[in-house]
Design an enzyme around this catalytic site. Structure first.
Site, mmCIF file in Angstrom:
data_model
loop_
_atom_site.group_PDB
_atom_site.id
_atom_site.type_symbol
_atom_site.label_atom_id
_atom_site.label_comp_id
_atom_site.label_asym_id
_atom_site.label_seq_id
_atom_site.Cartn_x
_atom_site.Cartn_y
_atom_site.Cartn_z
ATOM 1 N N HIS A 185 1.615 5.181 -2.227
ATOM 2 C CA HIS A 185 1.169 6.168 -3.215
ATOM 3 C C HIS A 185 2.417 6.721 -3.893
ATOM 4 O O HIS A 185 3.252 7.346 -3.234
ATOM 5 C CB HIS A 185 0.386 7.286 -2.534
ATOM 6 C CG HIS A 185 -0.859 6.793 -1.850
ATOM 7 N ND1 HIS A 185 -2.070 6.711 -2.477
ATOM 8 C CD2 HIS A 185 -1.056 6.307 -0.594
ATOM 9 C CE1 HIS A 185 -2.982 6.217 -1.637
ATOM 10 N NE2 HIS A 185 -2.386 5.960 -0.483
ATOM 11 N N ASN A 200 -5.172 9.799 7.387
ATOM 12 C CA ASN A 200 -6.515 9.216 7.389
ATOM 13 C C ASN A 200 -6.423 7.737 6.999
ATOM 14 O O ASN A 200 -5.976 7.443 5.901
ATOM 15 C CB ASN A 200 -7.399 9.965 6.385
ATOM 16 C CG ASN A 200 -8.853 9.539 6.497
ATOM 17 O OD1 ASN A 200 -9.249 8.942 7.500
ATOM 18 N ND2 ASN A 200 -9.635 9.810 5.473
ATOM 19 N N ASP A 217 1.143 2.661 3.759
ATOM 20 C CA ASP A 217 0.295 3.760 3.273
ATOM 21 C C ASP A 217 1.163 4.993 3.007
ATOM 22 O O ASP A 217 0.772 6.127 3.278
ATOM 23 C CB ASP A 217 -0.834 4.086 4.274
ATOM 24 C CG ASP A 217 -1.914 4.987 3.657
ATOM 25 O OD1 ASP A 217 -1.876 5.211 2.427
ATOM 26 O OD2 ASP A 217 -2.774 5.467 4.416
ATOM 27 N N ASN A 268 -4.943 6.341 -6.991
ATOM 28 C CA ASN A 268 -5.434 7.727 -6.903
ATOM 29 C C ASN A 268 -4.414 8.750 -7.401
ATOM 30 O O ASN A 268 -4.045 9.690 -6.719
ATOM 31 C CB ASN A 268 -5.890 8.064 -5.487
ATOM 32 C CG ASN A 268 -4.792 7.942 -4.458
ATOM 33 O OD1 ASN A 268 -3.805 7.246 -4.673
ATOM 34 N ND2 ASN A 268 -4.948 8.627 -3.340
ATOM 35 N N HIS A 324 0.842 -1.206 0.000
ATOM 36 C CA HIS A 324 0.000 0.000 0.000
ATOM 37 C C HIS A 324 0.877 1.255 0.000
ATOM 38 O O HIS A 324 1.282 1.747 1.049
ATOM 39 C CB HIS A 324 -0.918 -0.001 1.228
ATOM 40 C CG HIS A 324 -1.997 1.034 1.167
ATOM 41 N ND1 HIS A 324 -3.282 0.780 1.534
ATOM 42 C CD2 HIS A 324 -1.983 2.326 0.779
ATOM 43 C CE1 HIS A 324 -4.022 1.873 1.390
ATOM 44 N NE2 HIS A 324 -3.242 2.834 0.921
ATOM 45 N N HIS A 327 -5.138 -0.195 5.757
ATOM 46 C CA HIS A 327 -4.715 0.683 6.869
ATOM 47 C C HIS A 327 -5.708 0.728 8.033
ATOM 48 O O HIS A 327 -6.257 1.764 8.382
ATOM 49 C CB HIS A 327 -4.432 2.093 6.374
ATOM 50 C CG HIS A 327 -5.439 2.686 5.419
ATOM 51 N ND1 HIS A 327 -6.776 2.736 5.688
ATOM 52 C CD2 HIS A 327 -5.286 3.241 4.190
ATOM 53 C CE1 HIS A 327 -7.403 3.306 4.678
ATOM 54 N NE2 HIS A 327 -6.526 3.615 3.751
#
Lengths: 438, 335
Positions: A63, A282, A309, A95, A61, A233
């Site tokens: 980004h 978050n 994350d 995303n 996970h 998460h």
């Protein structure tokens, strides 16, 4: 070319192995793992005593922000950060801008990853077009292009109906739906865990319930459809309870926890610095009960994976009022130290369990190569220096961003070297001399 | 300067000995919240405000205490009372003041708060009085500015000078704060006045009760040493002080209660409800009031109301804060 990792403590839970072994690599494959393998012309990498050789770590996970937000991170800087953190593979969330909801974006990411030649990159495709929760994305096409799972991460799959369809449809490909569990109405304009500290600081709260109520929906849908939901998460004790209950009833549910959620609590909102935007993420840092429950789940086996994350944000974006700052912190380069220090050295778990959480299980969940040092497996190997004293210096990170709350923290345990496809892609100079693993 | 003359400086009278706190200076660069103050520091500010109030009664309402100091009032939220009060306080202390409202600043051009503050910093103000809609905005500036930051209200977090002027007003009527029963009623969740008052009143030993709809209770508020109840009658019973909080219509993002009418029925402060309080109860409100919502006009304008005294005392309290943060008498002696 043959390479021989000689004399490390090999921890390979997939093969039930934990002891001093040699690992023989030929090209990009593991040939075999055994005691005292003859050198036979292979290039020898002497592993110092106390170091650990394990299957390459996989962060399921992250980004990577490319395409579209290259000021935060690029695929190249993201994978550089990954290998410096001991990760041989990462799965990147869709995303980006545009959203990875079509083969074109997937191919672009894979092309950038191939150019970087560091960690392997496994794109995750969107569940819905534009991740807006209305229509399913071309999931089959995404899979054919190289996506290993689907997710609308950053937001939950909008409706129960679409989640049902996604679970049914992805089930055809044996792909999990990775779900960012959050009831948006319960989150409201919340920016921190709803509790005493947010209350005192006048910050709008996000209750743990916002996560667990959505997890309960998704677990119920997974049970109904027979599909596979993976809870991303996880932060709230009540979410883990729902996951445990699902598992008890044979539901196809797995889950991950981020290092900050098993380390920090919402007390970090107030101290050592109040309103630090680097503790804003978050799901938010939760209460002590929640944090302790995450640790329990890691110990008792109900947590399947540790995932960072990793969410890079530019310095300018974080240097604002707390409620204006974007959610998220980076994690690739602190995960191993946090995990070794807080989980292994604290006595909660032993190394094989950590390798399971960081390698074996993520490989199984995403159905990707790696996760073991089996004969013939890809030669993705991480060498850990479990007793290395690490002082986190964010200015030295390979990531393009610096948004970590752990700057200046001291940990016991770090990464010594990272080997991807038989090729050494990272060596930590402060763990051993630079030439040892070359 | 010795502690015998707490606030004595040119034009400022010494505080009567019996009211003195045990300390003589406020050793802070900023006033970000009551949370950072000790009980003694709070008393010092209140004592100093006593001396400051007398200045306002003079024909020439000015002392040279902050002569040559520049104070910027940086207001990102609408405010009449607080901004005016600070400005009068600054002028009475002879500071050079300027007011920046968000609509006239570069904020409308997309400048960040940090950049706005750094640009102001470049012109070397001594203090910045900041009001901002984000909780913690003052903490952000305090970390990057040399100038002292005074919090004039940050989001839902704190409004320290309001709590100080409330305490000053209570002390005037009740002599001491320790042991008083103070009932705070209204929209607790969104109120920075509540948060500052709870900190202050509990530090000075009051028995604080909070009451309002359960949907507007800050989670964990009882951990701050207050009693919570949804029964206003219970909160008001035997109270020495009843403080109403504004139902912050502008901050209501959801449906926290069914209607203003029902709110008034259940939580509005009426003369009947007030009969449960002590006979010498005082009624307070930080303003602006919603008459007929949290408070009946009969109560707001009635004999127990000290609402306008609060406003008057705001000037003296803010003078004290400005003066003490600038270094107080010690600073002047050195200069």
């Amino acid at each position: 070319m043959k390479r021989l990792l000689k004399g490390g403590r090999v921890v390979d839970p997939a093969n039930g192995r934990d002891g001093v072994f040699d690992v023989l690599i030929d090209g990009d494959r593991i040939v075999r793992v055994a005691k005292d393998i003859p050198v036979n012309g292979a290039q020898v990498m002497d592993v110092p005593a106390g170091f650990v050789v394990c299957p390459g770590l996989i962060d399921m996970h992250v980004h990577l922000r490319e395409p579209g937000q290259e000021h935060k991170e690029t695929v190249a800087t993201g994978v550089a950060s990954a290998v410096a953190g001991g990760f041989t593979a990462v799965a990147c969330m869709p995303n980006t801008v545009p959203i990875n909801d079509n083969a074109g974006v997937t191919e672009f990411i894979l092309k950038k990853a191939a150019e970087a030649r560091l960690a392997r990159v496994y794109p995750i495709g969107a569940v819905s077009r534009g991740s807006d929760g209305e229509q399913l994305a071309d999931i089959g096409e995404l899979r054919a292009a190289g996506c290993v799972a689907i997710s609308d991460d950053g937001r939950p799959v909008k409706t129960a109906l679409l989640m049902r369809r996604a679970l049914e449809y992805a089930g055809m490909f044996k792909m999990p739906v990775l779900e960012h569990c959050e009831d948006l109405s319960l989150r409201g304009e919340g920016v921190a865990h709803e509790g005493y500290h947010a209350s005192l600081l006048g910050l709008r709260g996000i209750p743990g319930l916002a996560e667990s109520i959505m997890a309960q929906r998704d677990i119920a849908l997974a049970e109904f459809t027979g599909g596979w939901v993976h809870i991303c998460h996880m932060s709230a004790a009540t979410t883990l309870r729902a996951v445990r209950e699902g598992k008890t009833h044979g539901v196809n549910v797995t889950c991950e926890v981020a290092p900050h959620h098993f380390t920090l609590t919402d007390e970090a909102l107030a101290s050592p610095v109040s309103y630090d935007t680097n503790v804003k993420m978050n799901p938010p840092l939760r209460g002590t009960v929640d944090r302790d429950e995450m640790l329990k789940g890691i110990v008792d086996g109900s947590v399947d994976a540790i995932a960072t994350d990793h969410a890079p944000h530019h310095y300018d974006e974080k240097k604002v009022e707390f409620d204006m700052a974007p959610f998220g912190i980076i994690g690739l380069e602190t995960c191993v130290s946090l995990s070794l220090d807080r989980l292994v050295h604290s006595g909660l778990i032993r190394l094989p369990r950590l390798v399971e959480l960081l390698s074996t299980n993520p490989a199984r969940i995403l159905n990707i190569p790696g996760g073991s040092l089996s004969d013939g497996a890809i030669a993705d190997v991480t060498v850990l220096a479990p007793d290395l004293q690490v002082v986190v210096d964010a200015s030295k990170f390979r990531s393009k961003s610096r948004n970590t709350p752990f700057g200046g923290w001291q940990f016991r345990g770090g990464v010594a070297a990272t080997i991807v496809g038989g090729r050494t892609v990272y060596v930590n100079d402060s763990a051993s001399d630079a030439n040892r693993f070359q | 300067m010795t502690s015998k003359h707490v606030a004595a400086a040119p034009g400022i009278a010494a505080v009567p000995a019996e009211q003195r706190s045990g300390i003589s200076a406020l050793r802070h660069k900023d006033l970000l919240g009551i949370a950072d103050l000790t009980a003694d520091e709070i008393r010092l500010i209140l004592d100093t405000a006593e001396a400051m109030r007398e200045i306002g009664d003079r024909p020439i309402k000015k002392v040279p205490a902050l002569r040559g100091k520049t104070v910027v009032n940086l207001f990102f939220e609408a405010s009449t009372r607080t901004r005016t009060s600070f400005e009068i306080a600054e002028k009475r202390l002879s500071a050079d003041t300027l007011n920046i409202a968000a609509t006239t600043s570069s904020v409308v051009k997309g400048e960040t708060l940090v950049d706005t503050a750094l640009n102001l910093e470049a012109m070397a103000p001594d203090m910045i009085v900041l009001r901002h809609a984000s909780s913690g905005a003052c903490h952000l500036l305090a970390r990057i500015c040399r100038a002292g930051i005074i919090n004039a209200g940050d989001g839902m977090h704190e409004h320290p000078t309001q709590a100080l002027l409330d305490a000053f007003t209570i002390r005037e009527h009740k002599k001491t704060i320790a042991g008083l029963k103070v009932a705070i009623v209204g929209d607790l969740l969104h109120s920075r006045v509540l948060r500052s008052n709870v900190q202050l009143l509990t530090k000075l030993g009051a028995e604080v009760w909070v009451s309002g709809p359960p949907t507007l209770m800050p989670p964990g508020i009882e951990r701050q040493g207050v009693r919570r109840t949804t029964s206003v009658d219970e909160a008001v019973e035997g109270a020495d002080v009843v403080m109403l909080l504004r139902v912050q219509l502008e901050r209501m993002q959801g449906t926290f209660f069914p209607s203003l009418r029902e709110y008034f029925t259940l939580f509005g402060m009426t003369r009947e409800r007030l009969r449960r309080a002590k006979p010498d109860v005082i009624i307070m409100h930080p303003g602006p009031m919603n008459r007929g919502v949290e408070i009946d006009s009969e109560v707001a304008d009635g004999p127990y109301s000290v609402i306008l005294e609060q406003v008057a005392n705001g000037v003296a309290v803010r003078m004290a804060v400005l003066y003490l943060l600038a270094g107080g008498a010690e600073h002047e002696a050195a200069a």
